[in-house]
Motif scaffolding. Structure first.
Motif, PDB file in Angstrom:
ATOM      1  N   TRP A   1       5.199   5.904  -1.788  1.00 32.36           N
ATOM      2  CA  TRP A   1       6.484   6.025  -0.732  1.00 32.36           C
ATOM      3  C   TRP A   1       7.610   5.624  -1.488  1.00 32.36           C
ATOM      4  N   LYS A   2       8.709   6.274  -1.080  1.00 35.80           N
ATOM      5  CA  LYS A   2      10.061   5.523  -1.498  1.00 35.80           C
ATOM      6  C   LYS A   2      10.566   4.496  -0.765  1.00 35.80           C
ATOM      7  N   ALA A   3      11.140   3.422  -1.105  1.00 40.75           N
ATOM      8  CA  ALA A   3      11.384   2.259  -0.204  1.00 40.75           C
ATOM      9  C   ALA A   3      12.125   2.628   1.116  1.00 40.75           C
ATOM     10  N   SER A   4      13.026   3.605   1.117  1.00 45.87           N
ATOM     11  CA  SER A   4      13.711   4.224   2.218  1.00 45.87           C
ATOM     12  C   SER A   4      12.680   4.637   3.275  1.00 45.87           C
ATOM     13  N   GLU A   5      11.731   5.399   2.750  1.00 43.23           N
ATOM     14  CA  GLU A   5      10.661   5.999   3.433  1.00 43.23           C
ATOM     15  C   GLU A   5       9.787   4.826   4.281  1.00 43.23           C
ATOM     16  N   VAL A   6       9.492   3.647   3.618  1.00 41.68           N
ATOM     17  CA  VAL A   6       8.867   2.602   4.037  1.00 41.68           C
ATOM     18  C   VAL A   6       9.649   1.937   4.958  1.00 41.68           C
TER      19      VAL A   6
ATOM     20  N   ILE B   1       0.890  -1.392   0.052  1.00 41.25           N
ATOM     21  CA  ILE B   1      -0.213   0.215  -0.069  1.00 41.25           C
ATOM     22  C   ILE B   1       1.146   1.361   0.091  1.00 41.25           C
ATOM     23  N   LEU B   2       1.917   1.355   0.916  1.00 38.02           N
ATOM     24  CA  LEU B   2       2.850   2.440   0.941  1.00 38.02           C
ATOM     25  C   LEU B   2       3.617   2.703  -0.360  1.00 38.02           C
TER      26      LEU B   2
END
Length: 342
Positions: free
Chosen positions: A162-167, A155-156
């Motif tokens: 969202w970026k992978a780093s943010e998740v 979902i994120l």
């Protein structure tokens, strides 16, 4: 801090949090598959944010922080392992001759949701399209099959971009772990999509002229209880479901057969348009012989593909659904009231 200053700060924080309510409700709804659990989860998120706001310190954006809280709330709620589903996710379709109405508990079922509670307004058509597609019943049902953390990652990353780093930061894990979870989630969804006709339901936003005419013909056929006209609108493999009953029917012959036998009390119904799960829908009111006028019977959600209705889903727990959609619990017989959209 004086009383007036404290009151202003409180009001400011309330406003800051409320700005995120709709998108957080959409996120929690995708995670949980339940309208009411999603709203409870968001309320819990807001309370937790309020209580710990002084510790927030602005190390991330307020939005990211709220999503972190909401994710933890949802993961806690999902530890029971319940996966909400549609009737066709749980059993084979029943031939009309063997049709029986057997209810299952409320927490079995994927629940409908009004668009305005989960789809934030946006000026970006592409963003709006992704948001709508990601609350459609087939996609929601597929999400429920994923383990909770894979669900959050998908979902994120895919819906909210969202970026992978943010998740990874939100879930306290590594980028490699996020990418791996996303790959597994995508594979599961692709596998399900191959066997689910509803996954390919194509509804444009806004409805194109052909789809609008199809809906107008559907309303005329349903309100007129004209089974010949309805058959002409249904795909030969159309599916009909009626939660909380686990019965589901496939094919226009069984569907129209049901409507003229076990479902015959729906004759003479009135339909009021609603926006539900990114799809066209109607609030169905059927004649009320005791009080006169019309009593609520179902929230209908329609799936369209290739100019035909491929699925229509009747959510029957009207005491829960109609207030959620802001719908009256009675319609008078006057046509003016019946014809108003919601």
């Amino acid at each position: 801090m004086g009383e007036s200053t404290a009151a202003t700060a409180t009001a400011d924080l309330d406003l800051k949090l409320e700005k995120h309510r709709v998108e957080l409700t959409g996120y929690c709804y995708r995670m949980l598959g339940s309208s009411f659990e999603a709203e409870d989860a968001v309320q819990d998120t807001m309370v937790r944010a309020w209580r710990s706001y002084e510790k927030f310190e602005g190390r991330s954006s307020l939005r990211s922080w709220l999503y972190r809280i909401a994710t933890n709330v949802c993961l806690d709620m999902l530890t029971a392992g319940n996966k909400r589903a549609r009737p066709m996710d749980l059993s084979e379709s029943t031939p009309l001759a063997q049709a029986a109405l057997s209810p299952r508990p409320d927490n079995t079922w994927l629940e409908p949701m009004p668009d305005n509670r989960v789809l934030p307004t946006t000026d970006d058509p592409a963003e709006a399209a992704v948001a709508k597609e990601s609350v459609r019943l087939a996609f929601m049902a597929a999400l429920q099959q994923l383990p909770a953390k894979q669900r959050a990652v998908l979902i994120l990353r895919e819906v909210l971009a969202w970026k992978a780093s943010e998740v990874a930061e939100l879930l306290d894990t590594s980028v490699a772990s996020v990418n791996s979870a996303l790959q597994r989630a995508r594979a599961t969804l692709a596998e399900r999509e191959q066997g689910d006709k509803a996954a390919s339901a194509a509804v444009s936003d806004p409805l194109d002229e052909e789809q609008q005419k199809l809906l107008e013909r559907y309303v005329a056929a349903f309100e007129g209880y004209d089974m010949t006209a309805l058959t002409a609108l249904l795909h030969e493999d159309a599916v009909m479901t009626m939660p909380p009953f686990d019965l589901w029917l496939t094919g226009h012959d069984d569907i129209t057969g049901f409507m003229t036998t076990l479902g015959s009390a729906c004759e003479g119904s009135r339909l009021v348009p609603v926006r539900v799960n990114g799809l066209p829908g109607f609030a169905q009111y059927k004649p009320d012989p005791e009080a006169g006028g019309y009593a609520p019977w179902a929230v209908q959600v329609l799936e369209i593909s290739d100019g035909r209705l491929t699925g229509f889903h009747f959510f029957l727990d009207t005491k829960r659904w109609f207030p959620l959609f802001g719908l009256p619990l009675h319609l008078d017989a006057e046509p003016d009231q019946v014809e108003q959209g919601v």
